[in-house]
Design a protein around this motif. Sequence first.
Motif, PDB file in Angstrom:
ATOM      1  N   ALA A 288       0.851  -1.190   0.000  1.00 20.79           N
ATOM      2  CA  ALA A 288       0.000   0.000   0.000  1.00 20.79           C
ATOM      3  C   ALA A 288       0.886   1.240   0.000  1.00 20.79           C
ATOM      4  CB  ALA A 288      -0.911   0.003   1.239  1.00 20.79           C
ATOM      5  N   THR A 289       0.512   2.220  -0.795  1.00 14.88           N
ATOM      6  CA  THR A 289       1.239   3.482  -0.820  1.00 14.88           C
ATOM      7  C   THR A 289       0.275   4.614  -0.495  1.00 14.88           C
ATOM      8  OG1 THR A 289       0.871   4.008  -3.155  1.00 14.88           O
ATOM      9  CG2 THR A 289       2.708   2.540  -2.652  1.00 14.88           C
ATOM     10  N   ALA A 290       0.797   5.832  -0.489  1.00 17.70           N
ATOM     11  CA  ALA A 290      -0.026   6.992  -0.145  1.00 17.70           C
ATOM     12  C   ALA A 290      -0.781   7.555  -1.337  1.00 17.70           C
ATOM     13  CB  ALA A 290       0.859   8.084   0.454  1.00 17.70           C
ATOM     14  N   ALA A 291      -0.682   6.873  -2.503  1.00 18.67           N
ATOM     15  CA  ALA A 291      -1.356   7.326  -3.725  1.00 18.67           C
ATOM     16  C   ALA A 291      -1.011   8.783  -4.040  1.00 18.67           C
ATOM     17  CB  ALA A 291      -2.870   7.147  -3.602  1.00 18.67           C
ATOM     18  N   ALA A 292       0.263   9.127  -3.831  1.00 16.15           N
ATOM     19  CA  ALA A 292       0.694  10.508  -4.039  1.00 16.15           C
ATOM     20  C   ALA A 292       1.070  10.792  -5.488  1.00 16.15           C
ATOM     21  CB  ALA A 292       1.895  10.815  -3.136  1.00 16.15           C
ATOM     22  N   TRP A 336       7.764   2.863   0.679  1.00  9.47           N
ATOM     23  CA  TRP A 336       8.815   2.158  -0.055  1.00  9.47           C
ATOM     24  C   TRP A 336       9.965   1.767   0.861  1.00  9.47           C
ATOM     25  CZ3 TRP A 336       9.168   0.162  -4.879  1.00  9.47           C
ATOM     26  CH2 TRP A 336       8.125   0.464  -5.770  1.00  9.47           C
ATOM     27  N   ALA A 337      10.311   2.630   1.806  1.00  9.36           N
ATOM     28  CA  ALA A 337      11.401   2.325   2.727  1.00  9.36           C
ATOM     29  C   ALA A 337      11.054   1.189   3.676  1.00  9.36           C
ATOM     30  CB  ALA A 337      11.777   3.568   3.535  1.00  9.36           C
ATOM     31  N   ALA A 338       9.765   0.977   3.923  1.00  8.15           N
ATOM     32  CA  ALA A 338       9.332  -0.022   4.904  1.00  8.15           C
ATOM     33  C   ALA A 338       9.322  -1.441   4.352  1.00  8.15           C
ATOM     34  CB  ALA A 338       7.935   0.337   5.420  1.00  8.15           C
ATOM     35  N   VAL A 339       9.445  -1.616   3.040  1.00  5.47           N
ATOM     36  CA  VAL A 339       9.438  -2.976   2.480  1.00  5.47           C
ATOM     37  C   VAL A 339      10.689  -3.698   2.978  1.00  5.47           C
ATOM     38  CG1 VAL A 339       9.485  -4.369   0.382  1.00  5.47           C
ATOM     39  CG2 VAL A 339       8.169  -2.238   0.439  1.00  5.47           C
ATOM     40  N   PRO A 340      10.525  -4.801   3.721  1.00  3.53           N
ATOM     41  CA  PRO A 340      11.709  -5.450   4.297  1.00  3.53           C
ATOM     42  C   PRO A 340      12.600  -6.055   3.224  1.00  3.53           C
ATOM     43  CG  PRO A 340       9.732  -6.767   4.684  1.00  3.53           C
ATOM     44  CD  PRO A 340       9.270  -5.481   4.099  1.00  3.53           C
TER      45      PRO A 340
END
Length: 499
Positions: A288-292, A336-340
């Motif tokens: 899931a992203t922020a749809a930015a 994106w940074a949180a994807v392990p």
Amino acid sequence: MTETDVRRFAYRQGPGKGLFGGAIEIDDSAPTTAALPPAAARGATGHPLPHGTVALLRAAPYPHGRTETATADRAGHVLLTAFGLQRREPSNRFNDHRVVASVRSKFPVHVFTVSGRGAGYLDLYRHALVDLDLPSSEVPPPLGDLDVVLAARYTDLPTPYGRLRCALGDLETGINIRSLLVAAQLAGVRAQLSLDGDGSAAAARMIRAAGPGRWSAPARVALSGLVAPIGGQALPGTAADPTVFEAPDRLLAAETGHPSLDEAEQVNRHRFAARLPLAAPAPGIPSATAAAAPAGTGWDGVFWNRSAGRVPDRLSGFSGRPVRLPESAVQEFLAWAAVPAPSPELAEIGQRVRLLVALQNVGGRLTGYYEVARDGLRPVREDPAVMNSLQAAFGYPVSPGTDCGLRHASMVWTYAVDVPALLADLGPAAWSLLQLWCGWTAHGLELAAAALGLYARPARSYDEFRVQRLAALPRRTVPVFMTVCGRSRFAEPMLDLRT
């Protein structure tokens, strides 16, 4: 090389670089081996790559669109999605540009493939997987339908980088791993990372047999759910005149003996000693992203926009201009940074790294440093002048031949870790694995930036102690990598190299 030796090795290319060597000065007219294919990958047979990758990506909306392609062409489209040529920039001193970032566009990470049908080498300029002219005994058995083997050849980077070439090679390998997993996910292909020492050593033997040089410890990604390309096909064009390779082969032979690469080889031995199981299939794209991103953004546009920054008139560096970003922008980056990272060992490294970001004109947030926490961003230090201070700490100042747009940046991501504690807890192989993790995370930030029309510049050139103070880090925790993100001030028409 003991744990203490690795600590010294890390110190000399980080906080201690001012004591053990001056600023790196590069003569960009000096040749490197960057465009040289391995000796065993210069033949006339292989597997031509498919056309139409850009059309497939244009039809796949960012971030959750997927490409639809014929099974027989899927492997080629995955490789081109992950590593393909994108553009040539008329004013840039360093061309050509690919999906992934690379120091001076040298792209030291080479891409090999292994399957039950033999071994190949990805040659983007021949638009083919070129057959590796090797006996079958030199080719390790694949772990999936098609294994992609990634390894950096240190001599592709300019010699003055010295021992830093070891870290840069691993960093770019991490970037390429993330790019490959994103491409595999877009195509619905199962991808598993292998960093096991025995498997890496077998892949390293194949690479050494393919051509001389000093190489990083390889990373293997096993792809399943596709058909391995069939080699042995005549490739278009005529065979290259062997004399074309004589000068770069002599340069390779000479540079391979550079003393700094002895240290790199010793660091690699710790990776070969590691016993790491095949990782579970892992995604490269956040769920899931922020749809930015602007509505209608396709994956072709994201890869096209991926940039480390631009400057006019063949200057070096990067330009920037002030811009206000919405809060959703930083949330996009955080997703994106949180994807392990795609192995338990790399994920464990990530748990030890403090990821911070300096923000300027982002949503309603105060300018200053923040730390990435489980529940979002935690304020660390308010500082209205933080970007000016970071620019003063950056590795190259504004000059008649260099621009630096850091003062106008929207975000400066800083990766910091207690290196001695990391090595003491996880062993000397942790230094190399740390670089892979930084590359993995940096490419995620690069794609988030590209989706928003921003540049993202990976960097290792800065004053560690000044950045440490700006980010309010403890004495033992030092910044080991940085990614600068913002809006470019310069743009121009570019030559499209996509297929």
